[in-house]
Design a protein around this motif. Structure first.
Motif, PDB file in Angstrom:
ATOM      1  N   GLU A  96       0.835  -1.215   0.000  1.00 24.36           N
ATOM      2  CA  GLU A  96       0.000   0.000   0.000  1.00 24.36           C
ATOM      3  C   GLU A  96       0.863   1.255   0.000  1.00 24.36           C
ATOM      4  N   LYS A 115       2.377   1.598  -3.451  1.00 29.18           N
ATOM      5  CA  LYS A 115       1.402   2.158  -4.405  1.00 29.18           C
ATOM      6  C   LYS A 115       1.240   3.664  -4.208  1.00 29.18           C
ATOM      7  N   THR A 147      -1.707   5.820   4.399  1.00 31.74           N
ATOM      8  CA  THR A 147      -1.230   4.438   4.511  1.00 31.74           C
ATOM      9  C   THR A 147      -0.730   4.139   5.930  1.00 31.74           C
TER      10      THR A 147
END
Length: 359
Positions: free
Chosen positions: A25, A28, A119
């Motif tokens: 995550e 990304k 995140t």
């Protein structure tokens, strides 16, 4: 182990998981931030590496001790953090201050940096340290929720606007404690031109294109710019090869260079940055003021420019000394501050406990 130690351990575990190389995550979020041109990959990587070394459990414990952290001192208090977005993951310290003190974090995430911090919030919420949905890039998402305190970093003009927005959204009243951090530049004092000093100075001035409040905008050195110009430019160019400057100045910077040239002001033109040997209150971006002087010169400048001054750095025997309200910090930490550093000379946990917990 005490409740506080167990709590710090949970925070530390969440951070460690977040910083794992296999955290897809975060990966990304980094890719998306770079793709959308918000920050350069090099600057994000730098920030992540700094956090890896500064957010270790032992450092969280040191901060807890320095700030007088009490277990769950902010329980049931909504603390609004307004994140600035001028650097990647800026305001992460505010988030951690609220979480460590057991408060209810409410985050207004900047549209300039919307992917990275969430995140970490997600990891913290997996450990029940944060309510998952307590963040948004839109302030009105929290309309009508009364806040017990507000943490803000930005400019003086935006501080006023923010306060009036919060009032009109019925989130604060005149009694709500607000910590408005508005410092926007730092000063360095160097005594030599050895490799380490010049590399540290380059990092302190040029990382993030000089847009951080801890970025050096004035340097006091024992020699004139002209005698050091070629060598310093070499350091800058090798830094830029590895860390290309993400933002570019507008044309006014070139006009300033031309103007200085006409007035024979000593300067170094680096296409995307200007260094000049004169003095003014740092307000422009992409500009470093170089001053020949000694410790007394530094002392006078700190007094003169206290309005807007964040930190004072040096490379020498002066580290740790007090100058006005400032403790002189190591130049090498300008863009890699310890987790317990005090924005605008105020410890955030300590402030929150005084203003919110003990009332």
């Amino acid at each position: 182990m005490s409740d506080l130690q167990i709590h710090i351990e949970s925070v530390s575990k969440a951070i460690d998981e977040w910083l794992q190389p296999d955290n897809s995550e975060l990966k990304k979020a980094i890719d998306r931030t770079v793709e959308e041109g918000l920050f350069s990959f090099q600057d994000i990587k730098h920030q992540i590496l700094v956090l890896k070394s500064t957010l270790q459990k032992k450092n969280l414990e040191i901060w807890a001790e320095r700030s007088g952290l009490e277990y769950n001192s902010l329980k049931h208090n909504h603390i609004l953090c307004l994140h600035a977005g001028n650097l990647p993951l800026v305001g992460l310290q505010d988030l951690l201050a609220v979480v460590l003190a057991g408060g209810d974090y409410v985050g207004k995430i900047s549209k300039k940096d919307p992917y990275l911090l969430p995140t970490l919030i997600k990891k913290l919420s997996a450990y029940d340290l944060i309510k998952e949905d307590q963040w948004s890039t839109d302030l009105s998402a929290f309309s009508g929720i009364p806040m017990n305190a507000v943490l803000f970093a930005g400019s003086k003009s935006s501080a006023k606007e923010v306060k009036s927005s919060l009032r009109s959204l019925n989130m604060i009243d005149d009694q709500t404690p607000t910590l408005m951090r508005i410092a926007h530049f730092s000063i360095a004092f160097i005594e030599g031109n050895d490799t380490q000093t010049m590399e540290d100075l380059t990092e302190a001035v040029f990382r993030y294109g000089g847009t951080g409040c801890r970025s050096v905008a004035i340097v006091v050195a024992p020699y004139h710019l002209d005698s050091e110009k070629c060598e310093f430019t070499d350091y800058v160019e090798s830094f830029w090869l590895k860390n290309p400057q993400h933002q570019k100045p507008d044309e006014s910077l070139f006009y300033r260079y031309a103007y200085n040239k006409a007035l024979e002001i000593p300067q170094a033109w680096l296409n995307d940055f200007l260094i000049e040997e004169k003095l003014s209150h740092p307000k422009e971006k992409f500009l470093l003021y170089w001053i020949k002087g000694d410790f007394d010169t530094l002392s006078n400048l700190v007094t003169k420019y206290a309005d807007g001054l964040q930190s004072v750095y040096s490379t020498s025997r002066y580290i740790g000394e007090k100058l006005e309200d400032y403790h002189i910090e190591p130049l090498s930490q300008a863009q890699a501050p310890p987790v317990w550093w005090k924005p605008d000379q105020i410890d955030t946990i300590n402030w929150l406990q005084k203003k919110v917990a003990h009332h």
